[in-house]
Scaffold this active site. Structure first.
Site, PDB file in Angstrom:
ATOM      1  N   GLY A  53       0.758  -1.243   0.000  1.00 40.20           N
ATOM      2  CA  GLY A  53       0.000   0.000   0.000  1.00 40.20           C
ATOM      3  C   GLY A  53       0.785   1.287   0.000  1.00 40.20           C
TER       4      GLY A  53
ATOM      5  N   GLU B 258       3.905  -6.592   1.744  1.00 40.36           N
ATOM      6  CA  GLU B 258       3.473  -6.953   0.393  1.00 40.36           C
ATOM      7  C   GLU B 258       3.476  -5.746  -0.544  1.00 40.36           C
ATOM      8  OE1 GLU B 258      -0.512  -8.290   1.137  1.00 40.36           O
ATOM      9  OE2 GLU B 258       0.108 -10.056   2.268  1.00 40.36           O
ATOM     10  N   PRO B 259       4.613  -5.078  -0.699  1.00 41.91           N
ATOM     11  CA  PRO B 259       4.607  -3.903  -1.573  1.00 41.91           C
ATOM     12  C   PRO B 259       4.499  -4.292  -3.050  1.00 41.91           C
ATOM     13  CG  PRO B 259       6.844  -4.370  -0.860  1.00 41.91           C
ATOM     14  CD  PRO B 259       5.964  -5.375  -0.175  1.00 41.91           C
ATOM     15  N   GLY B 260       3.752  -3.537  -3.785  1.00 41.67           N
ATOM     16  CA  GLY B 260       3.664  -3.748  -5.230  1.00 41.67           C
ATOM     17  C   GLY B 260       4.100  -2.473  -5.924  1.00 41.67           C
TER      18      GLY B 260
ATOM     19  N   CYS C  55     -12.680   3.503 -29.088  1.00 41.47           N
ATOM     20  CA  CYS C  55     -13.933   4.194 -29.393  1.00 41.47           C
ATOM     21  C   CYS C  55     -14.755   4.469 -28.144  1.00 41.47           C
ATOM     22  CB  CYS C  55     -14.725   3.390 -30.403  1.00 41.47           C
ATOM     23  SG  CYS C  55     -13.792   3.229 -31.912  1.00 41.47           S
TER      24      CYS C  55
ATOM     25  N   TYR D 145       0.540  -1.897 -12.175  1.00 38.73           N
ATOM     26  CA  TYR D 145      -0.855  -1.876 -12.627  1.00 38.73           C
ATOM     27  C   TYR D 145      -0.990  -1.257 -14.014  1.00 38.73           C
ATOM     28  CZ  TYR D 145      -1.155  -2.742  -7.644  1.00 38.73           C
ATOM     29  OH  TYR D 145      -0.957  -3.261  -6.396  1.00 38.73           O
TER      30      TYR D 145
HETATM   31  N1  LLP Z   1      -1.517  -6.921  -0.772  1.00 43.42           N
HETATM   32  C1  LLP Z   1      -2.828  -7.032  -1.052  1.00 43.42           C
HETATM   33  C2  LLP Z   1      -3.638  -7.994  -0.328  1.00 43.42           C
HETATM   34  C3  LLP Z   1      -3.397  -6.219  -2.039  1.00 43.42           C
HETATM   35  O1  LLP Z   1      -4.688  -6.320  -2.324  1.00 43.42           O
HETATM   36  C4  LLP Z   1      -2.585  -5.280  -2.741  1.00 43.42           C
HETATM   37  C5  LLP Z   1      -3.143  -4.426  -3.782  1.00 43.42           C
HETATM   38  C6  LLP Z   1      -1.213  -5.222  -2.413  1.00 43.42           C
HETATM   39  C7  LLP Z   1      -0.723  -6.055  -1.413  1.00 43.42           C
HETATM   40  C8  LLP Z   1      -0.253  -4.298  -3.089  1.00 43.42           C
HETATM   41  O2  LLP Z   1      -0.577  -2.977  -2.882  1.00 43.42           O
HETATM   42  P1  LLP Z   1       0.441  -1.824  -3.380  1.00 43.42           P
HETATM   43  O3  LLP Z   1       1.694  -1.943  -2.549  1.00 43.42           O
HETATM   44  O4  LLP Z   1       0.702  -2.058  -4.805  1.00 43.42           O
HETATM   45  O5  LLP Z   1      -0.303  -0.577  -3.120  1.00 43.42           O
HETATM   46  N2  LLP Z   1      -5.162  -1.278  -9.711  1.00 43.42           N
HETATM   47  C9  LLP Z   1      -4.999  -0.263  -8.698  1.00 43.42           C
HETATM   48  C10 LLP Z   1      -4.355  -0.807  -7.449  1.00 43.42           C
HETATM   49  C11 LLP Z   1      -5.077  -1.975  -6.839  1.00 43.42           C
HETATM   50  C12 LLP Z   1      -4.408  -2.512  -5.615  1.00 43.42           C
HETATM   51  C13 LLP Z   1      -5.035  -3.771  -5.184  1.00 43.42           C
HETATM   52  N3  LLP Z   1      -4.381  -4.440  -4.109  1.00 43.42           N
HETATM   53  C14 LLP Z   1      -4.222   0.904  -9.282  1.00 43.42           C
HETATM   54  O6  LLP Z   1      -3.862   0.847 -10.452  1.00 43.42           O
HETATM   55  O7  LLP Z   1      -4.016   1.906  -8.599  1.00 43.42           O
END
Ligand code: LLP
Length: 418
Positions: free
Chosen positions: A239, A273-275, A344, A373
């Protein structure tokens, strides 16, 4: 911090001119910087080095095998939400013992697949799911390692579509339900309680919501331990936000130091869990300006990437900086324009009412901060083959996903012949 910079008037990814890649690969394409991925991953690793921890990269942010194998080589685990993501993690060389499985809707076959591959733990989101996991574990004569995802009811102050830790969201269990769930799980022969988990949302740009959620988790943990539950892993989800425009999110070490204050004397292994914070600024989308269209209302820059390639602007009104690959002189005039794709739909835009330099048809543009994403949310809408993905390392580049072909578009389909 990333390695997409202007040198001698043109945009480079590390040591490679982006124009050169475009000439070889065509447009649009996603472009990743290995050095940036590595830097971001290591920033987390160093920030949490004081305690036992596992960084489980959220594969949903970027699931390309090259990215995953690079992160695997640095020691990354994975946060997965599907069988497909586990398959990718394994193919990329991520140790299943560093994989946590999140998500509210795990199917039986997915649970089985994860059990067969001996993942670290399931982050369980409901009692029904707990029972489904127990059933599959029994069939396989295994003990399923689980944690419960707790919904701490904390406002992460982010876009409503990506807030997950509020009571009204579909995610996790309330404190009361969680206690019931832990008691129930403790009496299940084929389930082993090993952790506690939460994830409150994405693109969070301040620290307090994380700490509030952690405090609630620790408070619940104390109650659980008093009742005799043994918890080893504390998973605080992902997050952490990034800078797309004018946000000022905390750096991983600032985020970590606040978390460490709460955890450093405790015996748990931390899971994060960073993405986005790892992948977001490690990738861009390169697109070509096809046409300039001036209407009575405004200027449109029509580019060859659309909402099917990068959904975030259309879906969340997300801001992505868009810069020309050939640098413009600072004193060059700017104009207010919409940068739109070929799809479109009026909702097909990459930027709206954006101050943009005066450009010429045929120019290349870089849509920044598209490494998370971006490709993973792309689709074939309007029968557009999904774009190529390219990874740069130093002065080299590699196509890490070929552009789809027309044949790929129909490869799983058949003519109607009943
Ligand atoms: N862990 C869980 C359980 C999650 O659901 C998520 C993201 C993450 C970790 C990773 O979160 P991050 O570190 O990336 O913020 N499509 C959207 C973002 C959806 C995130 C969903 N869950 C966007 O493009 O902003």
């Amino acid at each position: 911090m990333h390695y997409f910079n202007y040198k001698n008037g043109e945009l480079y990814c590390e040591e490679v001119p982006i124009k050169k890649i475009a000439q070889e690969v065509g447009t649009p394409f996603y472009l990743y910087s290995a050095k940036t991925f590595t830097r971001h991953f290591k920033a987390f690793q160093n920030a949490f080095s004081e305690i036992k921890h596992i960084i489980c990269f959220a594969i949903k942010a970027n699931s390309n095998l090259a990215v995953l194998s690079l992160l695997a080589s640095l020691g990354s685990g994975a946060d997965i939400v599907s069988k497909g993501e586990l398959f990718r993690a394994i193919k990329a060389g991520i140790n299943p013992k560093k994989v946590v499985y999140s998500g509210v809707g795990k199917r039986e076959d997915e649970i089985r697949y994860a059990l067969e591959n001996d993942i670290l733990m399931f982050n369980v989101e409901s009692l029904s799911e707990l029972k489904a996991i127990e059933k599959q574990a029994k069939l396989l004569d295994k003990k399923a390692p689980i944690s419960f995802r707790v919904n701490p009811d904390v406002d992460p102050k982010t876009h409503p579509y990506i807030s997950t830790g509020l009571k009204k969201n579909k995610f996790g269990l309330s404190r009361k339900e969680a206690i019931k769930a832990y008691d129930l799980a403790a009496n299940m022969e084929n389930v082993e309680v090993v952790g506690i988990d939460c994830h409150i949302g994405s693109q969070i740009t301040e620290i307090p919501p994380f700490i509030e959620a952690l405090e609630r988790l620790l408070d619940l943990l104390k109650t659980l331990e008093d009742k005799g539950h043994k918890i080893k892993y504390i998973d605080i989800g992902g997050g952490l936000g990034i800078k797309y425009h004018d946000e000022a999110p905390p750096e991983p070490d600032e985020y970590a130091s606040e978390i460490l204050k709460k955890l450093k004397d405790l015996p748990y292994t931390l899971i994060i869990e960073p993405g986005r914070a790892i992948a977001g600024n490690a990738g861009i989308l390169v697109t070509k300006l096809l046409y300039i269209k001036d209407t009575e209302e405004k200027r449109f820059y029509i580019v060859d990437a659309g909402m099917n390639d990068l959904a975030r602007p259309s879906l969340y009104k997300a801001y992505h900086e868009i810069i020309p690959v050939l640098e413009k002189k600072e004193d060059k005039k700017e104009i207010l324009a919409d940068v739109v794709g070929p799809i479109c739909e009026t909702g097909d835009f990459l930027a709206r009412e954006r101050s943009m330099p005066l450009l010429e048809e045929g120019e290349l543009l870089a849509v920044m901060s598209a490494g998370a994403y971006g490709f993973t949310m792309s689709s074939n809408y309007n029968s557009r083959p999904r774009v190529a993905e390219v990874m740069v390392s130093g002065d080299q580049f590699q196509i890490v996903r070929e552009r789809e072909t027309l044949q790929d578009l129909i490869s799983k389909e058949s003519l109607f012949n009943l």
